[in-house]
Write a protein that holds these residues in place. Sequence first.
Motif, mmCIF file in Angstrom:
data_model
loop_
_atom_site.group_PDB
_atom_site.id
_atom_site.type_symbol
_atom_site.label_atom_id
_atom_site.label_comp_id
_atom_site.label_asym_id
_atom_site.label_seq_id
_atom_site.Cartn_x
_atom_site.Cartn_y
_atom_site.Cartn_z
ATOM 1 N N ALA A 110 184.103 68.713 28.621
ATOM 2 C CA ALA A 110 183.297 69.610 28.042
ATOM 3 C C ALA A 110 182.906 69.057 26.552
ATOM 4 O O ALA A 110 182.016 69.561 26.115
ATOM 5 N N GLU A 111 183.949 68.856 26.015
ATOM 6 C CA GLU A 111 183.591 68.649 24.652
ATOM 7 C C GLU A 111 182.793 67.193 24.798
ATOM 8 O O GLU A 111 182.445 66.240 23.622
ATOM 9 N N VAL A 112 182.739 66.346 25.852
ATOM 10 C CA VAL A 112 182.026 65.041 25.870
ATOM 11 C C VAL A 112 180.283 65.373 25.682
ATOM 12 O O VAL A 112 179.788 65.902 25.923
ATOM 13 N N GLU A 113 179.656 64.799 24.588
ATOM 14 C CA GLU A 113 178.343 64.704 24.453
ATOM 15 C C GLU A 113 177.473 63.472 24.294
ATOM 16 O O GLU A 113 178.087 62.538 23.655
ATOM 17 N N ARG A 132 187.417 61.612 50.011
ATOM 18 C CA ARG A 132 188.339 61.134 49.973
ATOM 19 C C ARG A 132 188.137 62.199 48.211
ATOM 20 O O ARG A 132 189.160 61.881 47.084
ATOM 21 N N THR A 133 187.909 63.514 48.080
ATOM 22 C CA THR A 133 187.072 64.234 47.614
ATOM 23 C C THR A 133 188.703 64.869 46.201
ATOM 24 O O THR A 133 187.952 64.959 45.380
ATOM 25 N N GLU A 134 189.141 64.577 47.318
ATOM 26 C CA GLU A 134 190.770 65.390 46.790
ATOM 27 C C GLU A 134 191.183 64.495 45.897
ATOM 28 O O GLU A 134 192.321 64.663 44.896
ATOM 29 N N PHE A 135 191.103 63.479 46.031
ATOM 30 C CA PHE A 135 192.060 62.297 45.159
ATOM 31 C C PHE A 135 190.826 61.449 44.275
ATOM 32 O O PHE A 135 191.420 60.442 43.796
ATOM 33 N N TYR A 136 189.677 61.696 44.659
ATOM 34 C CA TYR A 136 189.185 61.237 43.005
ATOM 35 C C TYR A 136 188.029 62.344 41.844
ATOM 36 O O TYR A 136 186.935 62.599 41.779
ATOM 37 N N LYS A 137 189.398 63.210 42.110
ATOM 38 C CA LYS A 137 187.964 63.756 40.798
ATOM 39 C C LYS A 137 188.354 63.959 39.837
ATOM 40 O O LYS A 137 189.129 62.982 39.627
ATOM 41 N N PRO A 138 187.416 63.784 38.989
ATOM 42 C CA PRO A 138 187.224 63.726 37.491
ATOM 43 C C PRO A 138 188.741 63.453 36.329
ATOM 44 O O PRO A 138 188.448 65.015 36.721
ATOM 45 N N PRO A 139 188.238 63.378 35.407
ATOM 46 C CA PRO A 139 189.667 63.593 34.946
ATOM 47 C C PRO A 139 189.223 64.800 33.836
ATOM 48 O O PRO A 139 188.289 64.996 33.441
ATOM 49 N N ALA A 140 190.064 66.077 33.902
ATOM 50 C CA ALA A 140 189.620 67.529 33.267
ATOM 51 C C ALA A 140 189.770 66.952 32.189
ATOM 52 O O ALA A 140 189.041 68.337 31.045
ATOM 53 N N GLY A 141 190.104 66.145 31.060
ATOM 54 C CA GLY A 141 189.873 66.629 29.614
ATOM 55 C C GLY A 141 190.995 65.233 29.243
ATOM 56 O O GLY A 141 191.174 63.736 30.102
ATOM 57 N N PHE A 142 191.200 65.074 27.914
ATOM 58 C CA PHE A 142 191.465 63.181 27.584
ATOM 59 C C PHE A 142 192.620 63.851 26.385
ATOM 60 O O PHE A 142 192.413 64.437 25.358
#
Length: 304
Positions: A110-113, A132-142
């Motif tokens: 969420a801090e990506v602007e 295959r949504t379960e295998f392609y979840k976007p990264p939650a953080g960095f």
Amino acid sequence: MLRNSVIVVLLFFPLLTQADNHGLLVKGFEVKYSPFTVIAQPGEKVEIGRLPGARTDPKIRDFDGVSYDSESDKSGVIIAPQAPGHYLLQVVPDGGEVMTVNLFVTVPLAEVENEQLNGYRIGPPPPGDEKRTEFYKPPAGFIEVTEDMLDIPLTPHFNLRQFLCKQEGGYPKYAVIQESLLVLLEGLLEAVQQAGYPAGSFGVISGYRTPWYNRKIGNVANSRHVYGDAMDIYLDLDGDGLMDDLDSDGDRDRDDVNILFNIVTRFMRQPENSALIGGVGNYGRTSRHGGFVHVDTRGYSARW
């Protein structure tokens, strides 16, 4: 930047052999080597469990920055600090040797602007896969990486530098790394050594890629590199930055890549490595780089 030094004391009794219980069960992975690395979101609970064969679950104490929550008498749960950063934990099995655990608390997505984080270009989130949504979840953080963190060993044979995106730019940089990839790489390196190649690590063509950089080099938007669970590797015992002549025929060619590819494929087909299932790709030498093998832990098998 190192924020805290934390000692976590794990008590095991009676004492078993190292093969049985001198290690941790972290996020479903058996870890019997030191150091190891755990990635968590701020406030996330990470279970520290016992290995199969152990008779007593770990006991965890509170320290500055990292606390624990005994949710049951069968587990200890570390609660990640709210402040992103690198936290160092020392783990001491009863009667065993000290184990080091890096805890990286991530900067939330969420801090990506405007597709940037602290001036570092991230790009748009990966598109994912509707089938295959379960295998392609976007990264939650960095993971935030400063220049003085590059040589932090994430596992015994791999450091943070090897996983960073190769795009230009100053520090801090940001990365996504999955624990499954760390476990895979250590296992593959052991398999390579057992095959007669005394490598201390792998040469790396590419680790994590930001979606921006991945698009810049013309790769597919859903490349596993943008999900943090992929690496393009080669064997480089002579340190010249190219795949070695593994078959000793005087040529460094596709046959050498095939040797590494076959070692990787055999390793990932072993039933005990089913949690590391993923992709394996075979790439020959080009004008830009030597041959290499792509590995990832996408969650389903893929070969090319």
